[in-house]
Design an enzyme around this catalytic site. Structure first.
Site, PDB file in Angstrom:
ATOM      1  N   GLY A 111      -5.293  18.159  17.324  1.00  0.00           N
ATOM      2  CA  GLY A 111      -4.082  18.704  16.759  1.00  0.00           C
ATOM      3  C   GLY A 111      -2.976  18.473  17.608  1.00  0.00           C
ATOM      4  N   GLU A 140     -10.675  16.985  20.189  1.00  0.00           N
ATOM      5  CA  GLU A 140     -10.844  15.974  19.209  1.00  0.00           C
ATOM      6  C   GLU A 140      -9.567  15.316  18.786  1.00  0.00           C
ATOM      7  OE1 GLU A 140     -12.573  18.142  16.109  1.00  0.00           O
ATOM      8  OE2 GLU A 140     -14.426  17.939  16.926  1.00  0.00           O
ATOM      9  N   PRO A 141      -8.962  14.717  19.971  1.00  0.00           N
ATOM     10  CA  PRO A 141      -7.470  14.258  19.734  1.00  0.00           C
ATOM     11  C   PRO A 141      -7.431  12.928  18.992  1.00  0.00           C
ATOM     12  CG  PRO A 141      -7.926  14.003  21.811  1.00  0.00           C
ATOM     13  CD  PRO A 141      -9.186  14.532  21.283  1.00  0.00           C
ATOM     14  N   GLY A 142      -6.672  13.090  17.717  1.00  0.00           N
ATOM     15  CA  GLY A 142      -6.439  11.755  17.064  1.00  0.00           C
ATOM     16  C   GLY A 142      -4.999  11.047  17.103  1.00  0.00           C
ATOM     17  N   ARG A 143      -4.190  11.938  16.708  1.00  0.00           N
ATOM     18  CA  ARG A 143      -2.819  11.483  16.694  1.00  0.00           C
ATOM     19  C   ARG A 143      -2.231  11.327  18.230  1.00  0.00           C
ATOM     20  NH1 ARG A 143       0.747  13.182  12.501  1.00  0.00           N
ATOM     21  NH2 ARG A 143      -0.680  14.922  12.049  1.00  0.00           N
ATOM     22  N   ARG A 152       3.195   8.570   4.818  1.00  0.00           N
ATOM     23  CA  ARG A 152       3.490  10.059   5.519  1.00  0.00           C
ATOM     24  C   ARG A 152       4.880  10.291   5.105  1.00  0.00           C
ATOM     25  NH1 ARG A 152       3.713  11.084  10.340  1.00  0.00           N
ATOM     26  NH2 ARG A 152       2.734  13.208  10.020  1.00  0.00           N
ATOM     27  N   CYS A 174       7.229   0.909  -7.356  1.00  0.00           N
ATOM     28  CA  CYS A 174       7.922   1.267  -8.102  1.00  0.00           C
ATOM     29  C   CYS A 174       8.017   2.900  -8.450  1.00  0.00           C
ATOM     30  CB  CYS A 174       7.694   0.854  -9.741  1.00  0.00           C
ATOM     31  SG  CYS A 174       7.818  -0.997  -9.577  1.00  0.00           S
ATOM     32  N   GLU A 175       8.545   3.455  -7.443  1.00  0.00           N
ATOM     33  CA  GLU A 175       8.772   5.260  -7.359  1.00  0.00           C
ATOM     34  C   GLU A 175       9.747   5.171  -6.431  1.00  0.00           C
ATOM     35  OE1 GLU A 175       5.547   7.627  -6.782  1.00  0.00           O
ATOM     36  OE2 GLU A 175       3.980   6.229  -7.604  1.00  0.00           O
ATOM     37  N   TYR A 198      -2.809   7.848  11.429  1.00  0.00           N
ATOM     38  CA  TYR A 198      -2.364   8.088   9.927  1.00  0.00           C
ATOM     39  C   TYR A 198      -1.650   7.091   9.200  1.00  0.00           C
ATOM     40  CZ  TYR A 198      -4.878  12.333  11.941  1.00  0.00           C
ATOM     41  OH  TYR A 198      -5.572  12.890  12.639  1.00  0.00           O
TER      42      TYR A 198
HETATM   43  N1  LLP Z   1     -10.542  17.318  14.168  1.00  0.00           N
HETATM   44  C1  LLP Z   1     -10.746  17.802  13.079  1.00  0.00           C
HETATM   45  C2  LLP Z   1     -11.621  18.608  12.667  1.00  0.00           C
HETATM   46  C3  LLP Z   1      -9.378  17.447  12.219  1.00  0.00           C
HETATM   47  O1  LLP Z   1      -9.516  17.703  10.871  1.00  0.00           O
HETATM   48  C4  LLP Z   1      -8.442  16.674  12.691  1.00  0.00           C
HETATM   49  C5  LLP Z   1      -7.376  16.205  11.473  1.00  0.00           C
HETATM   50  C6  LLP Z   1      -8.488  16.060  14.047  1.00  0.00           C
HETATM   51  C7  LLP Z   1      -9.616  16.626  14.682  1.00  0.00           C
HETATM   52  C8  LLP Z   1      -7.400  15.348  14.576  1.00  0.00           C
HETATM   53  O2  LLP Z   1      -6.285  15.871  14.701  1.00  0.00           O
HETATM   54  P1  LLP Z   1      -4.808  15.254  15.373  1.00  0.00           P
HETATM   55  O3  LLP Z   1      -5.267  15.391  16.752  1.00  0.00           O
HETATM   56  O4  LLP Z   1      -4.968  13.774  14.838  1.00  0.00           O
HETATM   57  O5  LLP Z   1      -4.087  16.004  15.024  1.00  0.00           O
HETATM   58  N2  LLP Z   1      -2.983  12.955   7.503  1.00  0.00           N
HETATM   59  C9  LLP Z   1      -2.192  13.718   8.301  1.00  0.00           C
HETATM   60  C10 LLP Z   1      -3.085  14.362   9.343  1.00  0.00           C
HETATM   61  C11 LLP Z   1      -4.258  15.061   8.988  1.00  0.00           C
HETATM   62  C12 LLP Z   1      -4.988  15.553   9.889  1.00  0.00           C
HETATM   63  C13 LLP Z   1      -6.395  16.124   9.460  1.00  0.00           C
HETATM   64  N3  LLP Z   1      -7.418  16.337  10.586  1.00  0.00           N
HETATM   65  C14 LLP Z   1      -0.804  13.154   8.885  1.00  0.00           C
HETATM   66  O6  LLP Z   1      -0.805  12.037   8.766  1.00  0.00           O
HETATM   67  O7  LLP Z   1       0.092  13.938   9.573  1.00  0.00           O
END
Ligand code: LLP
Length: 417
Positions: A239, A275-278, A314, A345-346, A373
């Site tokens: 997050g 659990e970092p993603g972004r 996004r 087309c939107e 994402y």
């Molecule tokens: N762990 C869990 C359980 C999650 O649901 C998520 C993201 C993450 C970790 C990773 O979160 P991050 O570090 O990436 O913020 N599509 C949206 C973001 C959806 C995130 C969903 N869950 C966007 O483009 O902003």
């Protein structure tokens, strides 16, 4: 910090010019920087300073197997939300015992697959899910290692679509119900209770909500202690936000230090998982696209590019802001205000609005912060093949996903006899 920068007015990813990638691979095309990925992973891993921890990269942010491979080689674990993501991790060489499995809707097949493969833990989000996992584990003659995901009812102060830790959200178990569920779980022979989890949302730009959620979770841990349930693993989800525009999110170091400070005051010695993603992959990627036309409208101009909402949804979905920059800066050209839009087309098909850009037909632009994402949320709307993906590694680049062909899009379809 990322490794996309201008050299003599030309945008490079590490040692490779984006124009040279476009010339060889075509557009639209996602371009990732390996050095940036590694740098960001290290930024999460290092501050723990010997404290027992795992950085389980959230595969949903970008699941390309080469991205997973790079992170696996740095010692990352993985946070998955589907059987498909587990298969990706395995294909990339990632060991299942470094995988945590979250998500509210795990199917029987997915749970069976995860247990057979030996994932490190399943984060349970409801009582019926717990019962299902127990039954499947018993049928497989094993015990499932389980964490219960708490919904701490904390406002993450982010876009409502990506807030997950408020009472009204579908995620987790309300913190006041957690004790009873742990007690039930402790009597199930197919369940081995190892941890507690929480994830309150995405693109957070302050540490306070994370700390508040942690306090709530630790309250539950303390209550569990009193009734003889001793957990070893604390999963605080992902997050942490990134800078798209003027946001000023804490650095991973500050965020982790804030968490460690809370853990210290509570004398908690659990193994910590993040659990970092972004924050790992977002600014490690751009979407490279070509201007097809400059269309002069009555009120404003449109730069119609060859990437669209199907490639990067996004902006259309969250009204998200992504920086758009010229790949080649032409010094003697005036910039003009325009909307950067795709061919779909939107009217919702825009990548950016009201931007000052010095561009003409056939120029290349890069949509920044598109590593997370981006490709993973792309679709084939308007029968548009999904973009190619490229990984830059120093002075070299590799196509890590080929562009789809139009015929492959209907290869699984059948005409009526
Ligand atoms: N762990 C869990 C359980 C999650 O649901 C998520 C993201 C993450 C970790 C990773 O979160 P991050 O570090 O990436 O913020 N599509 C949206 C973001 C959806 C995130 C969903 N869950 C966007 O483009 O902003």
């Amino acid at each position: 910090m990322d490794h996309f920068e201008y050299r003599q007015n030309e945008l490079f990813a590490e040692g490779v010019s984006l124009a040279s990638i476009a010339a060889e691979v075509g557009t639209p095309c996602y371009v990732y920087s390996r050095a940036t990925l590694e740098r960001h992973f290290h930024a999460f891993d290092a501050p723990f300073n010997g404290l027992a921890h795992s950085i389980c990269y959230a595969v949903k942010a970008n699941g390309n197997i080469a991205v997973l491979q790079v992170l696996d080689q740095m010692g990352a674990g993985f946070d998955i939300v589907s059987g498909g993501e587990l298969d990706r991790v395995i294909a990339a060489g990632g060991p299942p015992n470094r995988v945590v499995f979250s998500g509210v809707g795990k199917s029987i097949e997915e749970i069976r697959h995860a247990l057979r493969r030996g994932v490190r833990a399943l984060s349970v989000e409801s009582e019926p899910e717990l019962q299902r996992i127990n039954e499947i584990a018993i049928s497989l003659d094993l015990q499932a290692s389980v964490a219960i995901r708490i919904n701490p009812d904390v406002d993450p102060r982010t876009h409502p679509y990506i807030a997950t830790g408020l009472r009204g959200d579908k995620f987790g178990v309300p913190f006041e119900d957690a004790l009873a569920l742990y007690q039930k779980a402790s009597k199930m022979s197919g369940i081995c209770l190892t941890g507690i989890a929480c994830h309150i949302g995405s693109q957070l730009t302050e540490v306070e909500p994370f700390c508040d959620a942690l306090q709530r979770v630790l309250d539950v841990v303390d209550e569990l202690h009193k009734i003889g349930i001793h957990l070893t693993h604390l999963d605080l989800g992902g997050g942490l936000g990134i800078q798209y525009s003027t946001e000023n999110p804490p650095a991973p170091q500050q965020y982790i230090q804030a968490l460690i400070d809370v853990l210290k005051t509570r004398e908690c010695n659990m193994h910590v998982t993040l659990e970092p993603g972004r924050a790992i992959v977002g600014n490690a990627g751009v979407l490279l696209t070509k201007v097809e036309y400059i269309k002069k409208g009555p009120d404003k101009n449109f730069a119609i590019v060859d990437a669209a909402m199907n490639d990067l949804i996004r902006p259309a979905l969250y009204e998200a802001w992504h920086d758009v920059v010229e790949v080649n800066k032409t010094v003697d050209r005036d910039s003009q205000k325009c909307d950067v839009v795709g061919p779909v087309c939107e009217s919702g098909d825009f990548l950016a609005r009201d931007r000052m850009l010095a561009i003409e037909q056939d120029d290349l632009v890069a949509v920044r912060s598109a590593g997370a994402y981006g490709f993973v949320m792309s679709s084939n709307y308007n029968a548009r093949p999904r973009a190619a993906e490229v990984m830059v590694d120093g002075d070299a680049f590799h196509v890590i996903r080929e562009r789809e062909s139009t015929t492959s899009l209907f290869s699984g379809e059948h005409l009526l006899r």
